[in-house]
Scaffold this motif. Structure first.
Motif, PDB file in Angstrom:
ATOM      1  N   GLY A   1       0.784  -1.237   0.000  1.00 42.79           N
ATOM      2  CA  GLY A   1       0.000   0.000   0.000  1.00 42.79           C
ATOM      3  C   GLY A   1       0.811   1.280   0.000  1.00 42.79           C
ATOM      4  O   GLY A   1       0.283   2.348   0.300  1.00 42.79           O
ATOM      5  N   VAL A   2       2.097   1.206  -0.352  1.00 40.03           N
ATOM      6  CA  VAL A   2       2.929   2.422  -0.338  1.00 40.03           C
ATOM      7  C   VAL A   2       3.008   3.084  -1.713  1.00 40.03           C
ATOM      8  O   VAL A   2       3.566   4.166  -1.856  1.00 40.03           O
ATOM      9  CB  VAL A   2       4.357   2.137   0.187  1.00 40.03           C
ATOM     10  CG1 VAL A   2       4.330   1.734   1.649  1.00 40.03           C
ATOM     11  CG2 VAL A   2       5.074   1.083  -0.651  1.00 40.03           C
ATOM     12  N   GLY A   3       2.461   2.409  -2.723  1.00 44.09           N
ATOM     13  CA  GLY A   3       2.439   2.999  -4.066  1.00 44.09           C
ATOM     14  C   GLY A   3       3.362   2.319  -5.072  1.00 44.09           C
ATOM     15  O   GLY A   3       3.651   2.889  -6.124  1.00 44.09           O
ATOM     16  N   LYS A   4       3.799   1.117  -4.779  1.00 47.67           N
ATOM     17  CA  LYS A   4       4.688   0.416  -5.725  1.00 47.67           C
ATOM     18  C   LYS A   4       4.024   0.286  -7.103  1.00 47.67           C
ATOM     19  O   LYS A   4       4.625   0.627  -8.120  1.00 47.67           O
ATOM     20  CB  LYS A   4       5.047  -0.989  -5.203  1.00 47.67           C
ATOM     21  CG  LYS A   4       5.877  -0.975  -3.942  1.00 47.67           C
ATOM     22  CD  LYS A   4       6.261  -2.381  -3.504  1.00 47.67           C
ATOM     23  CE  LYS A   4       5.074  -3.188  -3.025  1.00 47.67           C
ATOM     24  NZ  LYS A   4       4.410  -2.608  -1.829  1.00 47.67           N
ATOM     25  N   THR A   5       2.796  -0.214  -7.100  1.00 46.07           N
ATOM     26  CA  THR A   5       2.113  -0.428  -8.382  1.00 46.07           C
ATOM     27  C   THR A   5       1.761   0.902  -9.050  1.00 46.07           C
ATOM     28  O   THR A   5       1.958   1.067 -10.264  1.00 46.07           O
ATOM     29  CB  THR A   5       0.828  -1.261  -8.159  1.00 46.07           C
ATOM     30  OG1 THR A   5       1.219  -2.503  -7.575  1.00 46.07           O
ATOM     31  CG2 THR A   5       0.091  -1.509  -9.447  1.00 46.07           C
ATOM     32  N   THR A   6       1.279   1.837  -8.253  1.00 43.10           N
ATOM     33  CA  THR A   6       0.902   3.144  -8.814  1.00 43.10           C
ATOM     34  C   THR A   6       2.105   3.816  -9.468  1.00 43.10           C
ATOM     35  O   THR A   6       2.023   4.325 -10.590  1.00 43.10           O
ATOM     36  CB  THR A   6       0.326   4.038  -7.692  1.00 43.10           C
ATOM     37  OG1 THR A   6      -0.782   3.344  -7.103  1.00 43.10           O
ATOM     38  CG2 THR A   6      -0.113   5.382  -8.208  1.00 43.10           C
TER      39      THR A   6
ATOM     40  N   ASN B   1       5.592   9.017  -1.066  1.00 45.60           N
ATOM     41  CA  ASN B   1       4.375   9.032  -1.889  1.00 45.60           C
ATOM     42  C   ASN B   1       3.171   9.480  -1.058  1.00 45.60           C
ATOM     43  O   ASN B   1       3.177   9.376   0.165  1.00 45.60           O
ATOM     44  CB  ASN B   1       4.148   7.623  -2.454  1.00 45.60           C
ATOM     45  CG  ASN B   1       2.981   7.579  -3.414  1.00 45.60           C
ATOM     46  OD1 ASN B   1       2.714   8.567  -4.121  1.00 45.60           O
ATOM     47  ND2 ASN B   1       2.283   6.467  -3.457  1.00 45.60           N
ATOM     48  N   SER B   2       2.158   9.964  -1.753  1.00 45.06           N
ATOM     49  CA  SER B   2       0.935  10.475  -1.102  1.00 45.06           C
ATOM     50  C   SER B   2       1.289  11.599  -0.131  1.00 45.06           C
ATOM     51  O   SER B   2       0.754  11.672   0.972  1.00 45.06           O
ATOM     52  CB  SER B   2       0.184   9.356  -0.367  1.00 45.06           C
ATOM     53  OG  SER B   2      -0.274   8.400  -1.279  1.00 45.06           O
TER      54      SER B   2
ATOM     55  N   PRO C   1       2.800  13.952  -4.741  1.00 46.52           N
ATOM     56  CA  PRO C   1       1.680  14.440  -3.944  1.00 46.52           C
ATOM     57  C   PRO C   1       0.551  13.427  -3.846  1.00 46.52           C
ATOM     58  O   PRO C   1       0.424  12.547  -4.704  1.00 46.52           O
ATOM     59  CB  PRO C   1       1.187  15.668  -4.730  1.00 46.52           C
ATOM     60  CG  PRO C   1       2.263  16.017  -5.683  1.00 46.52           C
ATOM     61  CD  PRO C   1       3.029  14.763  -5.950  1.00 46.52           C
ATOM     62  N   VAL C   2      -0.242  13.570  -2.789  1.00 42.34           N
ATOM     63  CA  VAL C   2      -1.467  12.782  -2.716  1.00 42.34           C
ATOM     64  C   VAL C   2      -2.389  13.315  -3.811  1.00 42.34           C
ATOM     65  O   VAL C   2      -2.520  14.524  -3.984  1.00 42.34           O
ATOM     66  CB  VAL C   2      -2.092  12.870  -1.296  1.00 42.34           C
ATOM     67  CG1 VAL C   2      -2.550  14.272  -0.945  1.00 42.34           C
ATOM     68  CG2 VAL C   2      -3.229  11.880  -1.137  1.00 42.34           C
ATOM     69  N   ASP C   3      -2.935  12.416  -4.604  1.00 44.96           N
ATOM     70  CA  ASP C   3      -3.763  12.845  -5.729  1.00 44.96           C
ATOM     71  C   ASP C   3      -4.817  11.772  -5.991  1.00 44.96           C
ATOM     72  O   ASP C   3      -4.481  10.648  -6.411  1.00 44.96           O
ATOM     73  CB  ASP C   3      -2.881  13.060  -6.972  1.00 44.96           C
ATOM     74  CG  ASP C   3      -3.596  13.840  -8.058  1.00 44.96           C
ATOM     75  OD1 ASP C   3      -4.817  13.650  -8.205  1.00 44.96           O
ATOM     76  OD2 ASP C   3      -2.928  14.636  -8.747  1.00 44.96           O
TER      77      ASP C   3
ATOM     78  N   PHE D   1      -5.133   9.172  -9.154  1.00 50.14           N
ATOM     79  CA  PHE D   1      -4.445   7.887  -9.378  1.00 50.14           C
ATOM     80  C   PHE D   1      -5.440   6.731  -9.250  1.00 50.14           C
ATOM     81  O   PHE D   1      -5.532   5.879 -10.113  1.00 50.14           O
ATOM     82  CB  PHE D   1      -3.309   7.700  -8.366  1.00 50.14           C
ATOM     83  CG  PHE D   1      -2.064   8.485  -8.677  1.00 50.14           C
ATOM     84  CD1 PHE D   1      -1.321   8.236  -9.829  1.00 50.14           C
ATOM     85  CD2 PHE D   1      -1.592   9.457  -7.804  1.00 50.14           C
ATOM     86  CE1 PHE D   1      -0.164   8.940 -10.109  1.00 50.14           C
ATOM     87  CE2 PHE D   1      -0.437  10.173  -8.076  1.00 50.14           C
ATOM     88  CZ  PHE D   1       0.278   9.917  -9.228  1.00 50.14           C
ATOM     89  N   ARG D   2      -6.165   6.736  -8.135  1.00 50.39           N
ATOM     90  CA  ARG D   2      -7.092   5.622  -7.886  1.00 50.39           C
ATOM     91  C   ARG D   2      -8.214   5.598  -8.928  1.00 50.39           C
ATOM     92  O   ARG D   2      -8.583   4.551  -9.445  1.00 50.39           O
ATOM     93  CB  ARG D   2      -7.665   5.722  -6.465  1.00 50.39           C
ATOM     94  CG  ARG D   2      -8.454   4.489  -6.050  1.00 50.39           C
ATOM     95  CD  ARG D   2      -8.923   4.556  -4.614  1.00 50.39           C
ATOM     96  NE  ARG D   2      -9.561   5.823  -4.251  1.00 50.39           N
ATOM     97  CZ  ARG D   2     -10.793   6.185  -4.603  1.00 50.39           C
ATOM     98  NH1 ARG D   2     -11.546   5.381  -5.326  1.00 50.39           N
ATOM     99  NH2 ARG D   2     -11.290   7.352  -4.234  1.00 50.39           N
TER     100      ARG D   2
ATOM    101  N   GLN E   1      -6.895   4.204 -12.131  1.00 49.60           N
ATOM    102  CA  GLN E   1      -6.702   2.746 -12.010  1.00 49.60           C
ATOM    103  C   GLN E   1      -8.041   2.026 -12.119  1.00 49.60           C
ATOM    104  O   GLN E   1      -8.158   1.017 -12.817  1.00 49.60           O
ATOM    105  CB  GLN E   1      -6.016   2.416 -10.673  1.00 49.60           C
ATOM    106  CG  GLN E   1      -4.536   2.772 -10.702  1.00 49.60           C
ATOM    107  CD  GLN E   1      -3.913   2.866  -9.317  1.00 49.60           C
ATOM    108  OE1 GLN E   1      -4.599   2.966  -8.293  1.00 49.60           O
ATOM    109  NE2 GLN E   1      -2.599   2.863  -9.279  1.00 49.60           N
TER     110      GLN E   1
END
Ligand code: ADP
Ligand code: MG
Length: 253
Positions: A13-18, A184-185, A211-213, A216-217, A220
């Motif tokens: 949940g740290v943003g690896k995939t994003t 991230n975020s 930045p938190v944005d 992204f979600r 996805q």
């Protein structure tokens, strides 16, 4: 020879995939032929970019059930971008990692070598943890970059990862470099975020912020590259676009 980069921290949940997916898109949009390899048995990157289950996947390639060229899928919305997918629901990569990978720890390294003349850049999206599969991916990479969220425990997680990586490099004679981290975020209005960023900057790493944005979600969920997606007429924040471009410029040097 393509440069190969993984994004990894043992936390989920740290943003690896994003970050893997977004930078693969950015690199392709900049005109570089880019391959995103989904090394996560859950297949999150693949379900992001694919509308239907692939015929072949990474697990088929490593087990010699198909040629690598048969499993690589061009992503239609972005010229220059391709995906070597993992179909999460099938669970075949997980099974392979648990049963066969121990006998062939260099299988992903061989695979990366096989395609490294066909692409300019290769990005590996890893799952959380530091098991055989993640180790095999890390030793296939020229560089690993650590994404983390601005939370109190993140810097502890980084220390653990640094130790594990040192052991891995020694045991498997790997030369993978690790000199960059991404917070991230990140939200500049939150003091804790600023504190963690400042603490990270005191170390030996080059530190980046994304930045938190919320886009992204949304991108996805809709199956899009964040750079090409708009929700209610709005795309990524300008600061997010700038952060992605800066990061993407630096990491491929
Ligand atoms: N910069 C960001 N701003 C807002 N949400 C983000 C950001 N980066 C990631 N997310 C969201 O956080 C969740 C976890 O991200 P993900 O990339 O799946 O993490 P990991 O691959 O490390 O498990 C996803 O829902 C994703 O959309
Ligand atoms: Mg992931």
């Amino acid at each position: 020879m393509a440069k190969t980069i993984s994004f990894h921290l043992q936390k989920g949940g740290v943003g690896k995939t994003t970050i893997s997916g977004t930078l693969a898109c950015q690199s392709a949009l900049d005109g570089y032929s880019t391959l995103l390899v989904d090394v996560d048995p859950q297949g999150n990157a693949s379900s992001w970019f694919l509308k239907e289950a692939p015929q072949y996947e990474l697990a088929d390639v490593v087990q010699g059930r198909c040629y690598i060229q048969d499993a690589i899928i061009p992503i239609p919305q972005i010229q220059n971008m391709s995906l070597l997918p993992t179909f999460g629901i099938g669970g075949t990569l997980k099974l392979y990692a648990e049963t066969k990978l121990a006998e062939e720890p260099f299988v992903l390294q061989d695979l990366v070598h096989e395609v490294s003349d066909s692409f300019d850049r290769i990005i590996l999206d890893l799952s959380p943890g530091l098991g055989r599969l993640e180790r095999a991916a890390l030793i296939s990479s020229d560089e690993v970059i650590t994404p983390m969220t601005p939370e109190v425990f993140s810097l502890d997680g980084l220390e653990i990862f640094i130790d594990e990586l040192a052991r891995l490099k020694k045991n498997l004679r790997s030369t993978v470099s690790h000199s960059k981290i991404i917070i991230n975020s990140f939200d500049n209005r939150i003091k804790q975020h600023r504190d963690i960023y400042n603490a990270a900057c005191k170390g030996v790493f080059t530190v980046y912020k994304i930045p938190v944005d919320p886009l992204f979600r949304k991108a996805q969920e809709a199956g899009y590259a964040p750079q090409l997606f708009k929700a209610r007429g709005r795309g990524l924040k300008e600061s997010t676009v700038g952060a992605i471009k800066t990061l993407n410029k630096d990491i491929w040097r």
